[in-house]
Design an enzyme around this catalytic site. Sequence first.
Site, PDB file in Angstrom:
ATOM      1  N   ARG A 194       0.885  -1.185   0.000  1.00 38.55           N
ATOM      2  CA  ARG A 194       0.000   0.000   0.000  1.00 38.55           C
ATOM      3  C   ARG A 194       0.908   1.215   0.000  1.00 38.55           C
ATOM      4  NH1 ARG A 194      -5.340   1.188   3.464  1.00 38.55           N
ATOM      5  NH2 ARG A 194      -6.067  -0.102   1.755  1.00 38.55           N
TER       6      ARG A 194
ATOM      7  N   HIS B  11      -7.277   0.936  -6.651  1.00 38.27           N
ATOM      8  CA  HIS B  11      -7.397   0.009  -5.505  1.00 38.27           C
ATOM      9  C   HIS B  11      -7.999  -1.288  -6.057  1.00 38.27           C
ATOM     10  CE1 HIS B  11      -7.609  -1.416  -1.521  1.00 38.27           C
ATOM     11  NE2 HIS B  11      -8.489  -0.594  -0.982  1.00 38.27           N
TER      12      HIS B  11
ATOM     13  N   GLN C  91      -9.817  -3.958  -3.890  1.00 39.31           N
ATOM     14  CA  GLN C  91     -11.152  -3.480  -3.531  1.00 39.31           C
ATOM     15  C   GLN C  91     -12.113  -3.704  -4.697  1.00 39.31           C
ATOM     16  OE1 GLN C  91     -12.043  -1.846  -0.426  1.00 39.31           O
ATOM     17  NE2 GLN C  91     -14.007  -2.447  -1.270  1.00 39.31           N
TER      18      GLN C  91
ATOM     19  N   ASP D  72     -17.408   6.940  -1.452  1.00 39.77           N
ATOM     20  CA  ASP D  72     -16.158   6.798  -0.689  1.00 39.77           C
ATOM     21  C   ASP D  72     -15.878   8.144  -0.036  1.00 39.77           C
ATOM     22  OD1 ASP D  72     -13.711   5.930   0.316  1.00 39.77           O
ATOM     23  OD2 ASP D  72     -12.654   6.071  -1.604  1.00 39.77           O
TER      24      ASP D  72
ATOM     25  N   CYS E   1     -16.297   1.408   0.285  1.00 44.69           N
ATOM     26  CA  CYS E   1     -15.128   0.565   0.557  1.00 44.69           C
ATOM     27  C   CYS E   1     -14.757   0.577   2.035  1.00 44.69           C
ATOM     28  CB  CYS E   1     -13.957   1.023  -0.296  1.00 44.69           C
ATOM     29  SG  CYS E   1     -13.496   2.733   0.014  1.00 44.69           S
TER      30      CYS E   1
ATOM     31  N   ARG F  32     -13.511  -8.881   0.850  1.00 42.04           N
ATOM     32  CA  ARG F  32     -12.083  -8.654   0.586  1.00 42.04           C
ATOM     33  C   ARG F  32     -11.303  -9.947   0.807  1.00 42.04           C
ATOM     34  NH1 ARG F  32     -10.094  -3.451   1.056  1.00 42.04           N
ATOM     35  NH2 ARG F  32      -8.168  -4.434   0.340  1.00 42.04           N
TER      36      ARG F  32
HETATM   37  N1   CP Z   1     -11.210  -0.478   2.055  1.00 44.05           N
HETATM   38  C1   CP Z   1      -9.945  -0.523   2.532  1.00 44.05           C
HETATM   39  O1   CP Z   1      -8.982  -0.712   1.804  1.00 44.05           O
HETATM   40  O2   CP Z   1      -9.845  -0.365   3.885  1.00 44.05           O
HETATM   41  P1   CP Z   1      -8.496  -0.178   4.714  1.00 44.05           P
HETATM   42  O3   CP Z   1      -7.931   1.169   4.316  1.00 44.05           O
HETATM   43  O4   CP Z   1      -8.902  -0.233   6.149  1.00 44.05           O
HETATM   44  O5   CP Z   1      -7.560  -1.279   4.331  1.00 44.05           O
HETATM   45  N1  NVA Z   2     -10.035   6.581  -1.302  1.00 45.75           N
HETATM   46  C1  NVA Z   2      -9.617   6.129   0.011  1.00 45.75           C
HETATM   47  C2  NVA Z   2      -9.807   4.655   0.120  1.00 45.75           C
HETATM   48  C3  NVA Z   2      -9.445   4.056   1.457  1.00 45.75           C
HETATM   49  C4  NVA Z   2      -9.598   2.577   1.480  1.00 45.75           C
HETATM   50  C5  NVA Z   2      -8.179   6.537   0.256  1.00 45.75           C
HETATM   51  O1  NVA Z   2      -7.344   6.396  -0.645  1.00 45.75           O
HETATM   52  O2  NVA Z   2      -7.883   6.984   1.374  1.00 45.75           O
END
Ligand code: CP
Ligand code: NVA
Length: 307
Positions: free
Chosen positions: A102, A129, A132, A224, A264, A292
């Site tokens: 990430r 993502h 997701q 989101d 998400c 997930r």
């Molecule tokens: N939806 C998602 O990726 O959640 P987290 O940021 O908690 O991993």
């Molecule tokens: N769009 C959000 C998604 C988190 C899972 C971010 O990038 O923070």
Amino acid sequence: MKDFLAISDYSSAEVRDMLDLAVRLKQEYFTKGNQPIFKGKVLGMIFQKPSLRTRVSFDMAMRHCGGDALYLSPNEIGLGKRESIADVARVLSGYVQALMARVFEHEHVLELAKWSSIPVVNGLSDYNHPCQGMADALTIVEKFGNQQGLNVTFVGDGNNVAVSLMHVSAKLGWNFTLASPEGYDLDPKAVNVANTISAETGSTLSFVRDPHAAVKNAHVIYTDTWTSMGQEEETAKREKVFPPYQVNAKLVGEADKDVIVMHCLPAHRNHELTDEVADGPHSVIFPQAHNRLHAQKAILARLLGVA
Ligand code: CP
Ligand code: NVA
């Protein structure tokens, strides 16, 4: 394909195959428990940002299937700071069997993949993502079956989650609509990619400003956060722009009567999504989060060549 960096890197047939596998692994998990298909395998998990779902679901995906996962925090690795990404990739390739990362900049996960000799999974970047997106598709298929022509509407910021939802929708022949305020459109590069996919699959893509027009006939309303990780300094500005894009009971009432509402998570309740909708009859946000786990087992199984 060595890595899982974007849904658009995979053909429609491959995306369907991974979804079918996710359905099978989910069923198997709830009936007799998964086979130890990841036995002897360790997933290294590099996080430059916080996470609940991604971290826990990947860890549990490995454990359920006889493998293990190793959490590597931002402070420990210092990706690209303490050590170059190319060196981190080559060192970890000798210790673990797959990597999940990430990152802030999408380029960084591409760089990791370039230098790793093991599969690399994108666990969220500023661009997309994809894990997701696969869990989202699994959730939609469970509700409506894998039929062409579903109407999937994303209301809010044209962000990383929206990119993967657009790409998976295009791959599966679903019609994708984004309703976003001016200045918060999808990445034009991602839209170009989606246009190419939809020309092959017959899905349509629409980009509008009016959330009310966007949800008409929608089978899925997705939202989101208005401020993604890394954009915190824009929070006050965004809180002023986005309120007309709140997913509330009135907006949901304008969609198809069987509409499902997705997010998400993490949700900022009563900002982009009201409590009433999040906890109401159309919401699938918790089954979606749980998916997930199953979607990622399928992704890892295909990358590791074990199922
Ligand atoms: N939806 C998602 O990726 O959640 P987290 O940021 O908690 O991993
Ligand atoms: N769009 C959000 C998604 C988190 C899972 C971010 O990038 O923070």
